[in-house]
Write a protein that holds these residues in place. Sequence first.
Motif, PDB file in Angstrom:
ATOM      1  N   ASN A  54      72.904 112.479  86.408  1.00 53.13           N
ATOM      2  CA  ASN A  54      73.871 112.767  87.479  1.00 53.13           C
ATOM      3  C   ASN A  54      73.212 113.332  88.733  1.00 53.13           C
ATOM      4  N   SER A 108      78.224 110.086  84.161  1.00 50.01           N
ATOM      5  CA  SER A 108      77.064 110.370  85.007  1.00 50.01           C
ATOM      6  C   SER A 108      77.447 111.238  86.213  1.00 50.01           C
ATOM      7  N   LYS A 109      78.463 112.073  86.010  1.00 45.41           N
ATOM      8  CA  LYS A 109      78.916 112.963  87.089  1.00 45.41           C
ATOM      9  C   LYS A 109      79.380 114.273  86.475  1.00 45.41           C
TER      10      LYS A 109
END
Length: 274
Positions: free
Chosen positions: A154, A191-192
């Motif tokens: 991320n 991915s955040k």
Amino acid sequence: MTINCKGQLIDLSSPKIMGILNTTPDSFYEGSRSQNESDLLKRAEKMLKEGADFIDIGGYSSRPDAEEVSVEEELQRVVPAIEALVKNFPEILISVDTFRSKVADESLKAGGAMVNDIAAGNLDKEMMNVVAGHQVPYIMMHMRGNPATMKKLNQYENMLQEILQYFSGKIREARSAGINDLMIDPGFGFSKNIEQNFELLSKADLFQTLELPVLIGISRKSMIYKTLGTNPSEALNGTTVLNSIALQKGASILRVHDVKEAVECVNLVSRVKK
């Protein structure tokens, strides 16, 4: 904007609701899990009566640290569920939540109407060819890595710009494969981190520049319950608040666990916009 589902033209200028129905034992929200046919049919019937336009069926939990599931097991979870739903609700429009081309292929043959791919073809290079072969709508989500590695991936220099570039490339790839009906999903929670998820939502209107329908899936996710210090079962009110913002930012589809509340959200936000 319209998409073609089993010969029906669905107008997405009016936001639509996608109900989540998992055939997994480990999805993060217990209320979305169905472990037998009777339970599956009851949940689907409730969602359809409450106004769901699509039902999203998934047999592989994509939550962080979820256990690996074989292709064979995913097929055993998903295909009979689709067959049962189509038999009992002939008009149902089923979205198949998978990143595997074989599961997509068999699910579409069983009566699925579209493919919802968290990897946008990155985890299975045959996926776009399968979707094109069936000529069904394709939802492409943004994610780095896979469900097991995404939490560590991320780091961005400019998150929004990088996601927009990602989709620009994926749109070209999908068009080259022969896919006509495309939708994008920014991938909240994939991915955040929490801060990045809120930044993504605050700027979600930027995705309108891609001129494709945008699906937003934030229902009961950790960005809500961790911010509020609760848990998934207590995150409905927070979900409704953020779904309202998503609609104001241009969402064409809300992917949700709670259909009735999402339909009310669409109706009320639509009145405000008018």
